[in-house]
Scaffold this active site. Structure first.
Site: not given
Lengths: 322, 322, 322, 322
Positions: B74, B142
């Site tokens: 990320y 997710s």
């Protein structure tokens, strides 16, 4: 088993590709492969130097190729004393190759021609085993009949094992039956894709046999006598005639005959990737250029002209009537 | 796949927590996680120094937090050229992260948004594989739809593979539908729990956008233009109005608005843990304090006042009548 | 369980249909059903004479309808003292109905609303049992959530039982969410089709409530108070306004408003059949005429005009973005 | 589904057979069938009287034939308005036929050509159902591709259902591909045997079309126009020439051409039974006599002469070399 497998490369930097190389899923698996791959098993077997081999791989990689087909024992010399697909050979063979190539795993491991001495259940169990051990990500078949692949799938479903994701099959102007009529059914029913090899029919389509067989060509070598005979046969002569006409079409399209032949394979959307077997850099660059032919052409026009000339479009099984 | 996973910490010594941090089971799995977790993926990506990062983790740990959500890639910088959930990416991605983080395994590995190019069977097989290899203890999803999670479960049951244990979902005052109406059904049917993220709606609920968007805030940065637009929209203005009233309620309760917002997420017993994304120590300490708000209140009274004000309680599927 | 099932008729002679009634597969099963069916459960419950009932069935059959939805216990009077989907009720209920109706089997037996007291495994086992006993050919669900259907499928696959083939769902101008966003996913993943009911929204779309609720209509009866309230609500009034505009479109198309409403349901190719609930012969003939509207219209033009006016096109799950 | 099935007869008394009729297992099932069977579906459909029909069955039975292929609805007249292999049609069709024929069960029920609208799982489940209900002992396929049969087998293994035991396929001098190259693989892999039909190629091999098409023959009838065209085609003429030479061989062997053709089918040990379609007693007796040709000949010599002359021996997949 001949140890035979794919490895795919990630792009570490974004190379400025001279042209966009399309990626396709390998069968219905999630693995994306470049639609042109480099088949190293024919050419890397002693006929070319390590230097040239590296050059070929660099050209391919820089062009966006991420699929390399490698078959350790294809390389001449070492005679295989043992063959077969029993559990011991599959596991030992792959393990040995990984050690020699200093790889942790390969992407796709292939089972060449089925071995009628080994039950299908043993083959599928062994393939599932090497995947579960982390030695491979997927497994495929090479030169299996559609029926054999279906049997492998059936065994995988019955015993909750892992089914194959693709079949490697010969596919070119003069060998269409299996890829065009049998394998599409497999793709739709069980998701097995096609990686095709020999897009230039072992060199027949390059035009180098136009005026007989040059002494320096592969076909003049001893182990390729079958190829020589094929070229000189009645069918071979008819094929040479067709190739001359196809060369005209290529000319009109502004490409070479090999480029036309490779693009023709790629127009078949059931083919995940076409393996190129070029043994010299110029040839490879030319072959990779086929991707540029694919786009500008209206696929309908393209198909019609070439297919009409070939006159060997196989009948789809679905069209069969009494 | 974005490599994205949880690791949970054991308490080596019994710290004197300033308040008791409740632990809940992650879905119906046996893993106990603190009801507040630290989501490091937003904030650890270059915006804060290593020093601050360590400080945040220490505060969290000392408060009883045992759940840390980490997502290596990320962090900005490296562009991902390839994405997807195929077997290769799942296995390689996790292996690489474990090496870089010098971990033997993670507790929960997550599959972000489903990849429509990869069949569900391949995803579930790969997740089962990394668990069987000891690289993870559980797997979760997710931002999947309830239907996709159910499909994964179905595939797991059909082929005797391991089903997911939790879903990471956005949940806050203004995003309630999925967590309150769809996921409870999943929890009851197949034991999949919820870990919620963004309890402060990317900062909207902190009150820092009360008087427009400050130049130093995240929302003023280029990649967060969508956030800026959301805040300035008609809906965004209505939300600001509601937040002012909620701030009054928080005041009456003797807590801050962010604490109220976090406690409000926790009142939902279907939520196993709420991930906090604070980027400074003071904020984090404040947010962790939300746990103190939860207890003293009669949950009924609490719910009523806030839900009434919000006026967006989704209809439970179970209550539906003709 | 409310005993609720389909039977389909073969055509003994070739009737001269006034128009061609298209047939569609029921979900991905092999059963072909006419795209309009006759739902007898509302109207055959005492409100009409046996004579009229027979008349309705004859009209439908002569028009090519081969799908009849019958629900014995829907007919008023007899109070159901027991409800539920336990094995005993499913088996006994169907057996009893077959005896009373002097049928050997029904084509599709439906499980109404899931019974939270009975585990899904028991329901799916019981449905498989009645099919294995020859009492039904297929089973379906009625008013189940997409999640519940997926759970049934999952249980069927885990224990090698028979999964459901279709869901009966309400679908009309003002009730679109489930049929347009949730069920298509089910169809693609597991082959479950949709049979829709209430194309005229319990009569709201007939226009008969334009000027309030007539004393003789269904809505003025005691048990239909919910319908009366719905019509007189704020939403109800908005709907009446939209219906007036839709009536103009219908006029332009040379059809009636109910015909437009039914054809609009049929334009959705995921709908296997639309059940009509007409209680008088004239109405039924009018409704069956909807099939004639479907053809001449360019579906694109059609959709645009009506959907634009309705302004309630649900967002497909697939389009969802952060 | 066309209702189509086998029933086999026991010998109540031991008839003095004029010659021994060999029995073979039907595929790898335990059912023993006479290597010649009576196919009644062509001839019993109105072209012959009940008296003749009975005569034919008596002759066959007295010769040791225990296999009768019957297909109720093949007989003209009743038009089928609906077709397909869905569960309802399979179950209803067989049930109806059993009632009309006053049989409790048939030995083998066949599914004609696959119905692409019905999923394979539904077909295999329905066939398993009628066997479990005692309405049939085995099930087979008719005119399916090898791949379709393999898919049925795969589905049967995956869901623990009953796989098919045999395929009915056309097989004669001029139609060899499927029976000689594809079906042997199926036999070895999954035990599916072959029952062949049309040993005389719809009469082409009887010699009756030597001098054109007689007005009284089947080929002159309207629905058989395809047959007439086939005979008069270029290929048809080549076939007639070959038949003349084959007639010489038959003469040398002391048998008729049809007997040679039937014995030639029987020499293939993969064929469990050859169905005869004779419509008159003399013909049938002649055809049954083929069995006497089979023995005296050294099969090797026999094969050589005929196969050489035919010049169309298909390449076995197993013999294929690069």
């Amino acid at each position: 088993m001949r140890v035979h497998f794919f490895f795919t490369l990630s792009y570490f930097s974004l190379p400025c590709f001279p042209f966009v190389l399309l990626h396709r899923n390998l069968g219905k698996s999630g693995l994306r492969v470049s639609c042109l791959g480099l088949g190293t098993w024919v050419t890397f077997g002693g006929q070319i130097s390590d230097e040239v081999a590296e050059q070929l791989m660099t050209i391919a990689y820089d062009s966006g190729v991420n699929l390399f087909d490698t078959a350790e024992v294809y390389s001449g010399g070492k005679a295989e004393t043992e063959r077969g697909l029993n559990r011991k050979h599959i596991v030992e063979g792959l393990k040995g190759s990984l050690q020699r190539m200093q790889l942790e795993y390969v992407d796709v491991v292939f089972a060449n021609r089925t071995d009628s001495n080994t039950p299908m259940e043993e083959i599928v169990r062994a393939m599932t085993h090497v995947i579960n051990q982390g030695m491979a990500m997927y497994w495929g078949t090479s030169r299996w009949s559609a029926m054999e692949i279906m049997e492998a799938y059936s065994v995988a479903r019955q015993f909750n094992l892992i089914p194959p994701v693709c079949e490697q099959a010969e596919y070119h102007f003069f060998q269409r039956e299996k890829v065009e009529t049998q394998l599409p059914e497999l793709y739709h029913k069980i998701g097995v894709g096609v990686v095709s090899w020999s897009p230039l029919a072992c060199g027949i389509i390059t035009g180098k046999y136009d005026n007989g067989i040059p002494e320096t060509s592969r076909a003049s070598m001893k182990p390729y006598q079958w190829l020589r005979e094929k070229i000189m046969s009645e069918d071979g002569k008819k094929q040479q005639a067709k190739l001359k006409e196809l060369a005209h079409i290529a000319e009109k399209l502004g490409c070479t005959l090999p480029q036309l032949a490779i693009a023709w394979c790629l127009r078949n959307e059931g083919v995940s990737s076409v393996l190129l077997g070029s043994s010299n850099p110029t040839q490879l660059t030319e072959n990779l250029g086929a991707i540029q032919v694919l786009k500008p052409l209206s696929s309908l026009m393209f198909d019609f002209g070439v297919d009409h000339l070939l006159g060997n479009r196989p009948h789809s099984k679905k069209d069969y009537h009494h």
